[in-house]
Design an enzyme around this catalytic site. Structure first.
Site, short mmCIF file in Angstrom:
data_model
loop_
_atom_site.label_atom_id
_atom_site.label_comp_id
_atom_site.label_asym_id
_atom_site.label_seq_id
_atom_site.Cartn_x
_atom_site.Cartn_y
_atom_site.Cartn_z
N PHE A 167 -12.14 4.65 4.11
CA PHE A 167 -12.40 3.32 3.56
C PHE A 167 -12.83 2.43 4.71
CE2 PHE A 167 -8.01 3.64 4.87
CZ PHE A 167 -7.76 2.45 5.53
N GLY A 168 -13.13 1.18 4.40
CA GLY A 168 -13.50 0.23 5.44
C GLY A 168 -14.77 0.65 6.17
N ASP A 213 -1.20 -4.40 11.83
CA ASP A 213 -2.47 -5.08 11.66
C ASP A 213 -3.52 -4.25 12.38
OD1 ASP A 213 -3.92 -7.26 10.53
OD2 ASP A 213 -4.21 -8.06 12.54
N ASN A 231 0.83 -1.20 0.00
CA ASN A 231 0.00 0.00 0.00
C ASN A 231 0.87 1.26 0.00
OD1 ASN A 231 -1.62 2.24 0.98
ND2 ASN A 231 -3.19 0.75 1.51
#
Length: 209
Positions: free
Chosen positions: A163-164, A74, A14
């Site tokens: 996003f998400g 994460d 990314n």
């Protein structure tokens, strides 16, 4: 620190994540590379049950394969009413649901989440975004930091940015969803921004400066 540039690898493809880390680390004389520079490294399976475990799995493997300092993160969403779910499964939360026509994965994830919370009252819709970053040196030394962003979940999406789960994640302090914030506004409050600041605060001592 040494005046020689230090090269580290951010365990992601990314480009946006690379930019987020590259700019603040530049003042320490650090050059940040992404996995794009190492095409021989394939997908690293995330088998951990916590954010910390998954970040460490990725960072350890990339450090081993490149011989360079590696940083991996994460992140995901923890919902109180769902006992912390979707957690480490945030990105693939709705993989067991059928997509609607022209529906993105993010939209499907939100649709499932709102379905699961349909009968949950306002005062029970607390949640947080979590980001864990692991930094691993080739000699095996490790540093793990964590950043949280507390919020509550709306009943319908708001905002066009991000996003998400950003469109349904509501920050009560500023009365906006994550998807209604500019990039700079989001970085100042977000879980990943908080984790990054924690990492930078420990960077010189971890690198033996």
């Amino acid at each position: 620190m040494s005046t020689q540039p230090i090269r580290i690898v951010l365990a992601t493809h990314n480009a946006g994540k690379v930019r987020e880390l590259a700019d603040p680390l530049a003042r320490f004389g650090v050059e940040v590379l992404s996995l794009e520079a190492f095409p021989h490294i394939g997908e690293i399976e995330e088998t951990g049950v916590t954010f910390e475990e998954n970040a460490c799995i990725k960072a350890r493997e990339v450090a081993r394969l490149t011989g360079l300092v590696s940083i991996a993160d994460d992140s995901g969403l923890e919902v109180d009413a769902l006992d912390g779910k979707p957690g480490v499964y945030s990105a693939r939360y709705s993989d067991d649901w059928q997509s609607l026509p022209d529906e993105s994965r993010d939209d499907r994830n939100i649709r499932k989440l709102l379905h699961e919370l349909a009968d949950v009252p306002e005062n029970k819709r607390g949640c947080r975004f979590v980001s864990c970053m692991a930094c691993v040196r080739p000699d095996g030394a490790e540093m793990v930091v964590r950043g949280n962003w507390e919020g509550t979940l709306l009943h319908a999406p708001r905002g066009q940015n991000g996003f998400g789960y950003d469109p349904v994640f509501f920050d009560k302090d500023i009365q906006k969803t994550a998807a209604e914030l500019t990039r700079d506004e989001k970085n100042a409050r977000s879980h990943r921004g908080n984790a990054l600041r924690a990492l930078l605060a420990k960077w010189q001592s971890f690198m033996g400066a």
